[in-house]
Motif scaffolding. Structure first.
Motif, PDB file in Angstrom:
ATOM      1  N   ARG A 188     -14.237   6.025  -5.720  1.00  0.00           N
ATOM      2  CA  ARG A 188     -13.057   5.201  -5.180  1.00  0.00           C
ATOM      3  C   ARG A 188     -13.505   3.811  -5.732  1.00  0.00           C
ATOM      4  O   ARG A 188     -12.452   3.046  -6.264  1.00  0.00           O
ATOM      5  N   LEU A 191     -12.114   3.327  -9.289  1.00  0.00           N
ATOM      6  CA  LEU A 191     -10.709   3.768  -9.893  1.00  0.00           C
ATOM      7  C   LEU A 191      -9.669   3.080  -9.210  1.00  0.00           C
ATOM      8  O   LEU A 191      -8.704   3.575  -9.494  1.00  0.00           O
ATOM      9  N   GLU A 192     -10.007   1.927  -8.245  1.00  0.00           N
ATOM     10  CA  GLU A 192      -8.786   1.305  -7.726  1.00  0.00           C
ATOM     11  C   GLU A 192      -8.032   2.017  -6.599  1.00  0.00           C
ATOM     12  O   GLU A 192      -6.622   1.769  -6.284  1.00  0.00           O
ATOM     13  N   THR A 193      -8.568   3.411  -6.242  1.00  0.00           N
ATOM     14  CA  THR A 193      -7.676   3.864  -5.244  1.00  0.00           C
ATOM     15  C   THR A 193      -8.031   3.378  -4.004  1.00  0.00           C
ATOM     16  O   THR A 193      -8.372   4.276  -3.003  1.00  0.00           O
ATOM     17  N   LYS A 195      -6.882   1.317  -0.163  1.00  0.00           N
ATOM     18  CA  LYS A 195      -6.007   1.522   0.785  1.00  0.00           C
ATOM     19  C   LYS A 195      -4.780   0.728   0.620  1.00  0.00           C
ATOM     20  O   LYS A 195      -3.891   0.773   1.456  1.00  0.00           O
ATOM     21  N   ARG A 197      -2.975   0.689  -2.043  1.00  0.00           N
ATOM     22  CA  ARG A 197      -1.996   1.556  -2.837  1.00  0.00           C
ATOM     23  C   ARG A 197      -1.826   2.896  -2.415  1.00  0.00           C
ATOM     24  O   ARG A 197      -2.799   3.620  -1.902  1.00  0.00           O
TER      25      ARG A 197
END
Lengths: 199, 200
Positions: A188, A191-193, A195, A197
């Motif tokens: 996480r 990978l810039e995933t 909250k 986005r």
């Protein structure tokens, strides 16, 4: 059920007018498509534009997709044609060697035969991702590690894994999810995933 | 077969956290194609308004890519799906032509038979009265139950014919053999007579 069947399930939903199901396919294949296109179009911003155009073309063409090939094979073909048309429109053309390699790569799920010309940043990130995955996998209990490896790397179905591990399918499903969850937590931050986005 | 010793209670939960966990587990199964179509439909429907579920889907897919190739995982672009989704909002919704419903074999065989039965009934209804009039079996036929058919009689067109032509047709009608379509005969002859008159 194979991955091809899983995609077909979503494809059928899109063909019945469910646009949201197409988002799931985009989320699934965006990285593979980016990597493929980055061999043709070096600039990351342009690559993303072409990838977006390819997905939209695929969406428009989806009513005619009958599942003769796997969805990703069909999608890759559209992406390659979109990239070639883009380069022609720009007065550029793909390097001959890369073109041949990409045509060959259509036969491989991940296009691993493609020549890599990564930037130092990307090489560093790739190293960090690999380390994060290894770290997470090493920490997993044996049952979870075996289940996720049989699924993600060996491509076994839940039925086959259940037989192999001598446990119920529900347990296989749970173990695979728990393993994914653990690896996802390690990935996480990379990978810039976050909250902020949606996707 | 043994139950899962690691996470035995993760399959069903009613708490919000447990529900999210259950949803994530179903997303994982969907990713592997291990969900039936109804569950798939419900899950896709949920993704319309559940942002956490969308993120989970994206992340679960990243895990698979990263395990198979760390290089592929580096190509993740946050926000890309949302951009494609926004672009697709401007696109008309695609619909594949639905497969035609399969007609049952019984129906396929019954239809021509039913058509033939109707045709036969019409022929009998039209042709029987004249045959009964001239046939020696008329009394037997009258004794048999005749299938009733509701036939709406078409209005008979009034043809303005000369008395001379009427006498000529009447004479011919007496001499002519009864046919299966006796009522159509006068019109055929009239047409023929008119054509002959025009030729002259």
């Amino acid at each position: 059920m194979s991955e091809r069947d899983a995609d077909w399930q979503l494809v059928e939903r899109v063909q019945r007018g469910d646009k949201r199901a197409f988002d799931l396919l985009v989320a699934k294949y965006q990285r593979k498509l980016f990597r493929l296109l980055s061999r043709l179009i070096r600039d990351p911003a342009e690559t993303e534009d072409v990838a977006q155009e390819a997905f939209i073309k695929a969406y428009r063409a989806l009513p005619n997709f009958r599942g003769e090939s796997a969805f990703y094979t069909w999608l890759y073909r559209i992406a390659i044609n979109t990239a070639k048309n883009y380069l022609v429109a720009q007065g550029r053309r793909a390097p001959t060697q890369t073109e041949t390699e990409i045509e060959d790569a259509e036969n491989f799920e991940d296009g691993d035969s493609l020549r890599t010309e990564d930037t130092p940043d990307r090489m560093l990130m790739s190293k960090q991702v690999a380390e994060a995955v290894n770290r997470a996998i090493e920490r997993l209990p044996e049952e979870l590690r075996t289940a996720i490896v049989l699924r993600e790397l060996e491509g076994l179905s839940y039925d086959e894994i259940a037989v192999s591990m001598n446990c119920p399918i529900g347990t296989v499903r749970s173990r695979i999810f728990r393993a994914r969850e653990a690896v996802a937590e390690e990935l996480r931050p990379l990978l810039e995933t976050n909250k902020d986005r949606r996707w | 077969m043994n139950p899962d010793p690691v996470h035995p209670s993760h399959s069903v939960s009613t708490s919000p956290a447990g529900e999210a966990d259950d949803c994530a587990q179903r997303l994982s199964a969907l990713l592997d194609g291990e969900l039936d179509s109804e569950a798939c439909r419900a899950l896709v429907e949920r993704l319309r308004h559940d942002e956490e579920a969308c993120r989970t889907w994206a992340l679960l897919n990243c895990v698979g890519d990263a395990m198979r190739s760390a290089d592929v995982a580096t190509f993740h672009s946050a926000g890309f799906v949302a951009r494609v989704s926004a672009a697709l909002e401007r696109e008309p919704t695609v619909l594949a032509p639905a497969a035609l419903p399969q007609r049952s074999t019984v129906r396929r065989w019954l239809l021509p038979g039913a058509g033939a039965a109707v045709a036969a009934a019409v022929l009998i209804a039209v042709g029987l009265p004249s045959r009964q009039a001239s046939s020696p079996d008329a009394t037997i036929a009258k004794a048999l139950p005749v299938p009733t058919a509701t036939v709406v009689a078409a209005p008979v067109p009034v043809i303005d014919r000369s008395p001379q032509l009427e006498r000529y047709l009447a004479a011919h009608r007496e001499l002519a053999e009864p046919t299966l379509m006796p009522h159509s005969t006068p019109y055929v002859r009239t047409s023929g007579a008119v054509l002959m008159q025009e030729k002259r």
